[in-house]
Design a protein around this motif. Sequence first.
Motif: not given
Length: 461
Positions: A256-258, A405-406, A427-431, A433-434
């Motif tokens: 997810l970070k990548e 998020g993670i 927070n991490i963006s939702h898309n 690919d994720a």
Amino acid sequence: MYAVLDIETTGGKYNEEGITEIAIYTFDGHQILDQFISLVNPERAIQPFVVNLTGINNKMLANAPKFYEIAKRIVDITTDCIIVAHNASFDYRILRTEFSRLGFEYKRETLCTVELSQKLLPDQQSYSLGKLVRNLGIPLSDRHRANGDAQATLKLFKLLLSKDVKKTIITETIKSETKKQVHHKLLQLIEEVPSVTGVYYIHREDGVIIYIGKSKNIKKRLTQHFTNDNRKSKNIQKEVSQVTYEATGSELLALLKENEEIKLNKPKYNRALKRVKYDQALYQFIDENGYINLKTSKVDKRKHMITTFTNRQQAKSLMHQWVEKYNLCQKLMSLDTGKTNCFNYTIKKCSGACILEEPVTTYNNKVQQLINEHSFDTKNMAIIDRGRTIDEQSVVLIENGELQGIGYFSLNHQLNTIEILRSIITNISHNKDAQHIIQSYIRRNKKLKIMSINKKTNSLE
């Protein structure tokens, strides 16, 4: 190190064959160090001529492990080995095809005992395995069975090594293993990173990130970058000045970070790849009899997708697994195109939805269970995985079907409310690919801990 192997298949159209039996012997040039022998359920019919040739039939394979169940063992036993086989291009292609169906790129170097025999034993009347070993006085039992042919190939390979007075085979093997001597600067960079799961960042002299990657073993992956001789690797080797990394513990968090940071930073050598993470999706429709049908096809972003797959082979493999797990009908899963009942009904593994015998409500409830388990729609859950240390765990938060998020929490810290969870995540963006990354990871890791979120009480259950 060598992995001498033989594979028996179902036969059929090119790249549609399935493995029915495999035998592998790891060999150091002197003795056998490990072995793996297994029948394999190919999840497809065996051609009649192959049954006559090998004696392996569908009934024998009914309870055999499927390829995905033995894939890790094959990877492990052949790691750091050169594949040796009689007509190696065939066996290697079959292995790569099976791994590709699982969404895994399997790469090994190969040696072919047909080609070696033609060079070192030039006057033989035939180079088929059976005739060749017979002429050389090598015993062969169980012809056209994986173990018998693998043992014969191993004995032939031993003979070829002794016949190779110029030591071409050994020289090329050593050259393959050591040809990429690491420059001192690159060696020092490798020494500075650990063998941990995480994300790594390759910087040029001015600090700009030129490549972002993830790995379950950063040191090993970086070594590959700095020893590969393809164009991208060579360019990275010229430009790299520093490597930084972030340990994640969990492969899911690394993925997810990548995905997030490549989109944010747009490193030059990641942009060059631009690979699509998935190109197949699962869709549903209701037929004229009221049954919910499922089918996979190319991704169409205008349609509602239940879940996504890396490629068509992976999609088909999972559909077959789901037919078995949820007791569904092959025809209503678009896996059987016959005009009457599906094949599973014939062998009493389908309850008859294909010929309207199974009640619509009963069948649809099973399909809905599959959809609920594999769809992201309105999901509220926390995925708990490995942390960076033994006293820590990682968490991925999903609310209303979207990645939030993670984060990480101590095993001593009680994670029981959504407020606590929201306070510890980044927070991490939702898309899409994720979403694909998460759904694929959950499918691969059956023992993953998933906590549902009760929106009424804001508690984790």
